[in-house]
Scaffold this motif. Structure first.
Motif, PDB file in Angstrom:
ATOM      1  N   ALA A  49       0.818  -1.219   0.000  1.00 14.19           N
ATOM      2  CA  ALA A  49       0.000   0.000   0.000  1.00 14.19           C
ATOM      3  C   ALA A  49       0.849   1.266   0.000  1.00 14.19           C
ATOM      4  O   ALA A  49       0.488   2.266  -0.632  1.00 14.19           O
ATOM      5  CB  ALA A  49      -0.925  -0.008   1.216  1.00 14.19           C
ATOM      6  N   ASP A  50       1.994   1.217   0.703  1.00  9.43           N
ATOM      7  CA  ASP A  50       2.827   2.415   0.864  1.00  9.43           C
ATOM      8  C   ASP A  50       4.025   2.439  -0.076  1.00  9.43           C
ATOM      9  O   ASP A  50       4.852   3.347   0.005  1.00  9.43           O
ATOM     10  CB  ASP A  50       3.318   2.504   2.310  1.00  9.43           C
ATOM     11  N   HIS A  51       4.142   1.431  -0.942  1.00 10.68           N
ATOM     12  CA  HIS A  51       5.250   1.334  -1.921  1.00 10.68           C
ATOM     13  C   HIS A  51       6.609   1.365  -1.220  1.00 10.68           C
ATOM     14  O   HIS A  51       7.502   2.133  -1.586  1.00 10.68           O
ATOM     15  CB  HIS A  51       5.147   2.450  -2.970  1.00 10.68           C
ATOM     16  N   ARG A  52       6.753   0.497  -0.222  1.00  9.42           N
ATOM     17  CA  ARG A  52       7.989   0.423   0.539  1.00  9.42           C
ATOM     18  C   ARG A  52       8.938  -0.625  -0.062  1.00  9.42           C
ATOM     19  O   ARG A  52       8.517  -1.568  -0.730  1.00  9.42           O
ATOM     20  CB  ARG A  52       7.689   0.073   1.992  1.00  9.42           C
ATOM     21  N   ALA A  53      10.231  -0.435   0.244  1.00  9.28           N
ATOM     22  CA  ALA A  53      11.263  -1.336  -0.251  1.00  9.28           C
ATOM     23  C   ALA A  53      11.508  -2.450   0.756  1.00  9.28           C
ATOM     24  O   ALA A  53      11.603  -2.193   1.963  1.00  9.28           O
ATOM     25  CB  ALA A  53      12.563  -0.571  -0.518  1.00  9.28           C
ATOM     26  N   VAL A  54      11.640  -3.683   0.261  1.00 11.59           N
ATOM     27  CA  VAL A  54      11.773  -4.855   1.125  1.00 11.59           C
ATOM     28  C   VAL A  54      12.950  -5.705   0.675  1.00 11.59           C
ATOM     29  O   VAL A  54      13.153  -5.913  -0.531  1.00 11.59           O
ATOM     30  CB  VAL A  54      10.482  -5.709   1.102  1.00 11.59           C
ATOM     31  N   TYR A  55      13.722  -6.196   1.642  1.00 11.64           N
ATOM     32  CA  TYR A  55      14.808  -7.148   1.374  1.00 11.64           C
ATOM     33  C   TYR A  55      14.408  -8.486   1.984  1.00 11.64           C
ATOM     34  O   TYR A  55      13.929  -8.547   3.119  1.00 11.64           O
ATOM     35  CB  TYR A  55      16.125  -6.663   1.988  1.00 11.64           C
ATOM     36  N   PHE A  56      14.624  -9.566   1.220  1.00  7.25           N
ATOM     37  CA  PHE A  56      14.273 -10.911   1.661  1.00  7.25           C
ATOM     38  C   PHE A  56      15.548 -11.743   1.796  1.00  7.25           C
ATOM     39  O   PHE A  56      16.325 -11.862   0.852  1.00  7.25           O
ATOM     40  CB  PHE A  56      13.341 -11.579   0.645  1.00  7.25           C
ATOM     41  N   LEU A  57      15.723 -12.339   2.968  1.00  2.00           N
ATOM     42  CA  LEU A  57      16.896 -13.169   3.228  1.00  2.00           C
ATOM     43  C   LEU A  57      16.453 -14.510   3.780  1.00  2.00           C
ATOM     44  O   LEU A  57      15.797 -14.572   4.830  1.00  2.00           O
ATOM     45  CB  LEU A  57      17.817 -12.462   4.235  1.00  2.00           C
ATOM     46  N   GLY A  58      16.802 -15.594   3.076  1.00  3.55           N
ATOM     47  CA  GLY A  58      16.497 -16.909   3.627  1.00  3.55           C
ATOM     48  C   GLY A  58      15.979 -17.891   2.611  1.00  3.55           C
ATOM     49  O   GLY A  58      15.764 -17.564   1.439  1.00  3.55           O
ATOM     50  N   ALA A  59      15.802 -19.130   3.048  1.00  4.91           N
ATOM     51  CA  ALA A  59      15.262 -20.251   2.278  1.00  4.91           C
ATOM     52  C   ALA A  59      16.251 -20.731   1.213  1.00  4.91           C
ATOM     53  O   ALA A  59      17.312 -20.146   0.996  1.00  4.91           O
ATOM     54  CB  ALA A  59      13.925 -19.892   1.636  1.00  4.91           C
ATOM     55  N   ARG A  60      15.901 -21.824   0.553  1.00  6.04           N
ATOM     56  CA  ARG A  60      16.682 -22.302  -0.576  1.00  6.04           C
ATOM     57  C   ARG A  60      16.449 -21.391  -1.771  1.00  6.04           C
ATOM     58  O   ARG A  60      15.406 -20.748  -1.881  1.00  6.04           O
ATOM     59  CB  ARG A  60      16.301 -23.742  -0.928  1.00  6.04           C
ATOM     60  N   ALA A  61      17.402 -21.362  -2.683  1.00  2.33           N
ATOM     61  CA  ALA A  61      17.314 -20.436  -3.812  1.00  2.33           C
ATOM     62  C   ALA A  61      16.042 -20.640  -4.616  1.00  2.33           C
ATOM     63  O   ALA A  61      15.370 -19.672  -4.994  1.00  2.33           O
ATOM     64  CB  ALA A  61      18.546 -20.593  -4.707  1.00  2.33           C
ATOM     65  N   GLU A  62      15.668 -21.899  -4.853  1.00  5.60           N
ATOM     66  CA  GLU A  62      14.475 -22.149  -5.667  1.00  5.60           C
ATOM     67  C   GLU A  62      13.200 -21.732  -4.933  1.00  5.60           C
ATOM     68  O   GLU A  62      12.245 -21.236  -5.549  1.00  5.60           O
ATOM     69  CB  GLU A  62      14.403 -23.618  -6.083  1.00  5.60           C
ATOM     70  N   VAL A  63      13.186 -21.917  -3.614  1.00  4.38           N
ATOM     71  CA  VAL A  63      12.029 -21.490  -2.829  1.00  4.38           C
ATOM     72  C   VAL A  63      11.956 -19.961  -2.801  1.00  4.38           C
ATOM     73  O   VAL A  63      10.872 -19.376  -2.938  1.00  4.38           O
ATOM     74  CB  VAL A  63      12.109 -22.052  -1.395  1.00  4.38           C
ATOM     75  N   LEU A  64      13.093 -19.323  -2.633  1.00  3.64           N
ATOM     76  CA  LEU A  64      13.142 -17.867  -2.626  1.00  3.64           C
ATOM     77  C   LEU A  64      12.603 -17.296  -3.937  1.00  3.64           C
ATOM     78  O   LEU A  64      11.820 -16.342  -3.946  1.00  3.64           O
ATOM     79  CB  LEU A  64      14.578 -17.395  -2.386  1.00  3.64           C
ATOM     80  N   ASP A  65      13.000 -17.896  -5.069  1.00  2.41           N
ATOM     81  CA  ASP A  65      12.523 -17.426  -6.371  1.00  2.41           C
ATOM     82  C   ASP A  65      11.009 -17.568  -6.487  1.00  2.41           C
ATOM     83  O   ASP A  65      10.320 -16.662  -6.980  1.00  2.41           O
ATOM     84  CB  ASP A  65      13.207 -18.200  -7.500  1.00  2.41           C
ATOM     85  N   ARG A  66      10.471 -18.695  -6.040  1.00  4.01           N
ATOM     86  CA  ARG A  66       9.021 -18.898  -6.089  1.00  4.01           C
ATOM     87  C   ARG A  66       8.292 -17.909  -5.181  1.00  4.01           C
ATOM     88  O   ARG A  66       7.229 -17.381  -5.531  1.00  4.01           O
ATOM     89  CB  ARG A  66       8.670 -20.333  -5.694  1.00  4.01           C
ATOM     90  N   MET A  67       8.868 -17.658  -4.021  1.00  5.67           N
ATOM     91  CA  MET A  67       8.257 -16.714  -3.098  1.00  5.67           C
ATOM     92  C   MET A  67       8.250 -15.305  -3.685  1.00  5.67           C
ATOM     93  O   MET A  67       7.253 -14.580  -3.582  1.00  5.67           O
ATOM     94  CB  MET A  67       9.011 -16.746  -1.763  1.00  5.67           C
ATOM     95  N   LEU A  68       9.340 -14.909  -4.342  1.00  5.53           N
ATOM     96  CA  LEU A  68       9.408 -13.580  -4.943  1.00  5.53           C
ATOM     97  C   LEU A  68       8.388 -13.426  -6.065  1.00  5.53           C
ATOM     98  O   LEU A  68       7.794 -12.349  -6.237  1.00  5.53           O
ATOM     99  CB  LEU A  68      10.820 -13.310  -5.456  1.00  5.53           C
ATOM    100  N   GLU A  69       8.161 -14.485  -6.807  1.00  8.35           N
ATOM    101  CA  GLU A  69       7.124 -14.450  -7.838  1.00  8.35           C
ATOM    102  C   GLU A  69       5.752 -14.205  -7.210  1.00  8.35           C
ATOM    103  O   GLU A  69       4.934 -13.443  -7.734  1.00  8.35           O
ATOM    104  CB  GLU A  69       7.108 -15.767  -8.627  1.00  8.35           C
TER     105      GLU A  69
END
Length: 276
Positions: free
Chosen positions: A107-127
Motif C-alpha cells: 500500500a505504501d510502496h515500501r522497499a523490502v529485502y528478503f533473506l532466507g530459504a533455498r534459492a528455488e524457494v526464494l525465487d518462487r516466493m518472490l514471484e
C-alpha cells in the motif's frame, strides 16, 4: 538508527522475558510510524520451543532481550500468560505478521529485502510477492545458504539496499542471532525474522486451517504432515513447556540480563519451520 520507543501498555513479565501486550493492528501501526521516522523496530516472536531452548542457550536468550517489541507467536504462550496472571491480548503469529507487513509495503510502496530459504524457494516466493503485492519494491534478496564468514558482507549489502523492511526466512535460533549481531549495522527500520514463512508463501509448506490455529493445534497439523521428523521434537518440547509453565506459576523467573559470552557472526544456512 535509533530504536523505537513509543508509548505502549506495560510489558508483561513471562519466563524471564518481557512481552508486549499488543494486537496485530497495534504492531502494524508501530511499523508504519517506525518507517516514517526511520527508527528501528526489531520484532521478536516467541513460541513454546524458544522458551524451552533459551534456558540452555545464552545466545538465543540474549537475542530475545534485544527486540523493540516481543510478541507471542504461539497460542500456547498466550494461554500460559493468562494462567500466569500476565495476559497477552492475542497471538501475533510471525507468518501472519509477515504477510500483513507485506500488505503495508504494498500500500505504501515500501522497499523490502528478503533473506532466507533455498534459492528455488526464494525465487518462487518472490514471484508470489510480485503477483500478490505489486506495490512492494524489492530492494534485494539472498538465499539462506551462506557461510558465517560472509555474513558481514551480506549485512553490508542489506544496509546499502535502502530497504524499509528486512524479512529473514531462517530457522531459529539462527535468525535471532543474525539480528542480534548485525541489527545495528543494517540501517533498516523493520527487522522481522519469519522462520519458514517463505516456504508458506511460496506454496512449499501448508499452514494449518484457521480453525486449527485458533484451537492451538497448528503444531499438530504440522506433526501430521511430517510425523517422523517432528514427533520426538514436539513431544519433548511440549512436555518441557508445560513443566516450565507450572514452575513459573510457583516461582516466577527473575528478569534475564545479557550473558557474557564472545560475540561471533551468526551466519544463516537454512530455512526452517515457521513458529507456531
Amino acid at each position: 538508527m535509533t530504536t523505537t520507543n513509543l508509548d505502549s501498555p506495560r510489558r508483561q513479565p513471562l519466563f524471564g522475558l518481557e512481552f508486549d501486550p499488543l494486537t496485530m493492528d497495534d504492531v502494524l501501526a508501530r511499523a508504519r510510524e517506525a518507517i516514517s521516522a526511520h527508527r528501528r523496530l526489531l520484532v521478536g516472536v516467541v513460541n513454546a520451543a524458544k522458551i524451552v531452548h533459551m534456558r540452555a542457550d545464552d545466545e538465543l536468550r540474549d537475542s530475545l532481550l534485544e527486540p523493540d517489541v516481543l510478541l507471542a507467536d504461539g497460542q500456547s504462550v498466550v494461554w500460559a500468560s493468562r494462567f500466569l496472571g500476565h495476559p497477552l491480548p492475542e497471538r501475533v503469529a510471525g507468518c501472519d505478521l509477515f504477510e500483513r507487513l507485506l500488505a503495508v509495503a504494498d500500500a505504501d510502496h515500501r522497499a523490502v529485502y528478503f533473506l532466507g530459504a533455498r534459492a528455488e524457494v526464494l525465487d518462487r516466493m518472490l514471484e508470489e510477492v510480485r503477483a500478490r503485492f505489486p506495490g512492494v519494491r524489492i530492494a534485494g534478496a539472498h538465499d539462506g545458504y551462506f557461510p558465517d564468514a560472509s555474513a558481514g558482507d551480506l549485512a553490508h549489502e542489506i544496509a546499502e539496499s535502502g530497504a524499509d523492511m528486512l524479512f529473514l526466512g531462517i530457522t531459529s535460533p539462527k535468525k535471532e542471532k543474525f539480528l542480534a549481531h548485525f541489527g545495528d549495522e543494517l540501517d533498516v527500520p523493520i527487522l522481522h525474522g519469519v522462520g519458514g514463512s517463505f516456504d508458506v508463501l511460496a506454496g512449499v509448506t501448508r499452514r494449518a486451517p484457521d480453525r486449527w490455529q485458533r484451537l492451538g493445534f497448528e503444531w499438530l497439523y504440522r506433526l501430521l504432515q511430517e510425523p517422523r521428523r517432528l514427533a520426538g521434537r514436539y513431544l519433548s518440547t511440549n512436555t518441557a513447556f508445560i513443566v516450565l509453565t507450572v514452575r513459573e506459576r510457583l516461582h516466577a523467573t527473575p528478569p534475564y540480563r545479557p550473558a557474557a559470552h564472545p560475540a561471533h557472526p551468526a551466519g544463516a544456512r537454512d530455512s526452517g519451520d515457521s513458529d507456531g
